[in-house]
Scaffold this motif. Sequence first.
Motif, PDB file in Angstrom:
ATOM      1  N   ASP A 184      42.064  75.430  53.041  1.00 41.92           N
ATOM      2  CA  ASP A 184      41.420  76.738  53.159  1.00 41.92           C
ATOM      3  C   ASP A 184      40.514  76.803  54.385  1.00 41.92           C
ATOM      4  O   ASP A 184      40.485  77.815  55.093  1.00 41.92           O
ATOM      5  CB  ASP A 184      40.611  77.061  51.899  1.00 41.92           C
ATOM      6  N   GLU A 185      39.773  75.732  54.647  1.00 41.90           N
ATOM      7  CA  GLU A 185      38.870  75.712  55.799  1.00 41.90           C
ATOM      8  C   GLU A 185      39.658  75.689  57.107  1.00 41.90           C
ATOM      9  O   GLU A 185      39.316  76.396  58.053  1.00 41.90           O
ATOM     10  CB  GLU A 185      37.904  74.529  55.727  1.00 41.90           C
ATOM     11  N   ALA A 205      42.562  76.894  57.604  1.00 44.32           N
ATOM     12  CA  ALA A 205      43.183  78.219  57.763  1.00 44.32           C
ATOM     13  C   ALA A 205      42.226  79.221  58.424  1.00 44.32           C
ATOM     14  O   ALA A 205      42.666  80.206  59.012  1.00 44.32           O
ATOM     15  CB  ALA A 205      43.649  78.745  56.414  1.00 44.32           C
ATOM     16  N   LYS A 206      40.932  78.953  58.366  1.00 40.44           N
ATOM     17  CA  LYS A 206      39.937  79.837  58.980  1.00 40.44           C
ATOM     18  C   LYS A 206      39.837  79.660  60.486  1.00 40.44           C
ATOM     19  O   LYS A 206      39.240  80.485  61.172  1.00 40.44           O
ATOM     20  CB  LYS A 206      38.558  79.578  58.365  1.00 40.44           C
ATOM     21  N   GLY A 222      40.188  80.027  64.136  1.00 36.78           N
ATOM     22  CA  GLY A 222      40.662  81.147  64.938  1.00 36.78           C
ATOM     23  C   GLY A 222      40.302  82.505  64.341  1.00 36.78           C
ATOM     24  O   GLY A 222      40.454  83.519  64.989  1.00 36.78           O
ATOM     25  N   SER A 223      39.807  82.518  63.124  1.00 35.30           N
ATOM     26  CA  SER A 223      39.410  83.769  62.482  1.00 35.30           C
ATOM     27  C   SER A 223      38.017  84.160  62.952  1.00 35.30           C
ATOM     28  O   SER A 223      37.109  83.337  62.982  1.00 35.30           O
ATOM     29  CB  SER A 223      39.414  83.600  60.960  1.00 35.30           C
ATOM     30  N   GLU A 224      37.871  85.406  63.292  1.00 36.09           N
ATOM     31  CA  GLU A 224      36.565  85.893  63.730  1.00 36.09           C
ATOM     32  C   GLU A 224      35.689  86.273  62.545  1.00 36.09           C
ATOM     33  O   GLU A 224      34.475  86.356  62.666  1.00 36.09           O
ATOM     34  CB  GLU A 224      36.738  87.107  64.645  1.00 36.09           C
ATOM     35  N   ASP A 225      36.310  86.490  61.383  1.00 32.96           N
ATOM     36  CA  ASP A 225      35.587  87.010  60.228  1.00 32.96           C
ATOM     37  C   ASP A 225      35.025  85.947  59.299  1.00 32.96           C
ATOM     38  O   ASP A 225      34.122  86.220  58.519  1.00 32.96           O
ATOM     39  CB  ASP A 225      36.510  87.929  59.411  1.00 32.96           C
ATOM     40  N   GLU A 226      35.576  84.743  59.353  1.00 27.98           N
ATOM     41  CA  GLU A 226      35.163  83.720  58.399  1.00 27.98           C
ATOM     42  C   GLU A 226      34.573  82.506  59.109  1.00 27.98           C
ATOM     43  O   GLU A 226      35.122  82.024  60.080  1.00 27.98           O
ATOM     44  CB  GLU A 226      36.362  83.284  57.554  1.00 27.98           C
ATOM     45  N   GLU A 227      33.455  82.015  58.573  1.00 31.00           N
ATOM     46  CA  GLU A 227      32.820  80.829  59.126  1.00 31.00           C
ATOM     47  C   GLU A 227      33.433  79.586  58.484  1.00 31.00           C
ATOM     48  O   GLU A 227      33.656  79.532  57.281  1.00 31.00           O
ATOM     49  CB  GLU A 227      31.318  80.857  58.858  1.00 31.00           C
ATOM     50  N   ILE A 228      33.692  78.581  59.288  1.00 35.06           N
ATOM     51  CA  ILE A 228      34.305  77.343  58.817  1.00 35.06           C
ATOM     52  C   ILE A 228      33.216  76.401  58.324  1.00 35.06           C
ATOM     53  O   ILE A 228      32.212  76.190  59.000  1.00 35.06           O
ATOM     54  CB  ILE A 228      35.107  76.668  59.955  1.00 35.06           C
ATOM     55  N   GLN A 260      53.404  77.543  66.847  1.00 35.95           N
ATOM     56  CA  GLN A 260      53.052  78.921  66.513  1.00 35.95           C
ATOM     57  C   GLN A 260      54.057  79.887  67.124  1.00 35.95           C
ATOM     58  O   GLN A 260      54.676  79.606  68.136  1.00 35.95           O
ATOM     59  CB  GLN A 260      51.644  79.239  67.002  1.00 35.95           C
TER      60      GLN A 260
END
Length: 181
Positions: free
Chosen positions: A57-58, A60-61, A63-69, A91
């Motif tokens: 789950d971590e 997968a975050k 590159g995401s701008e919305d979720e903090e790792i 990719q």
Amino acid sequence: MNKIKLLTTIGLCSFILGACGTEETSVKDSNTTKIAQSESIVIEEPGLDELDQSTTDEIAKIGSEDEEIDWEKINLNKLQFKEYIESLDEQEETSEETLTIISSSMPDDNTIEIIISNSDKSEMSELTNGFFAIMMDSFSRQLYLSSDYSDGSTQPTILIKDNVGTIISEETNFIEMGGNE
């Protein structure tokens, strides 16, 4: 599996050869075989496909701008980290004007090399490549530091080049954005 067969074959050959010699040689060869077998057996580390759900789950975050790792939840063994780096070039390209990782590898335990292709040939491509290098350096470096490759103090060299060999970034520490001086 092939390693186990090889070790078994070597062990059996050593045992047979040892039995053909004198009793003293036989005992010595038998002990040597036991030591060789115990030192040669390498338990293979689990790969990326065996990560626990919280680690998956971590990751997968990334590159995401919305979720903090939560980097504390990530600890990859060497095989998992190397598999992750080598999978970066798998990719899928989403549009014609996208950066694509065409190669990603670890030439040695302290170097990560990423080669990209940018189909955008405008004046903005250099800026895009630079921002991409900062992002890739940051996540790859942090993931390295959360892996068994890290000794806690040594930083990896992260080399990012384009597909014609031009070095975009070659850093041995986190890239810092410079202010106006």
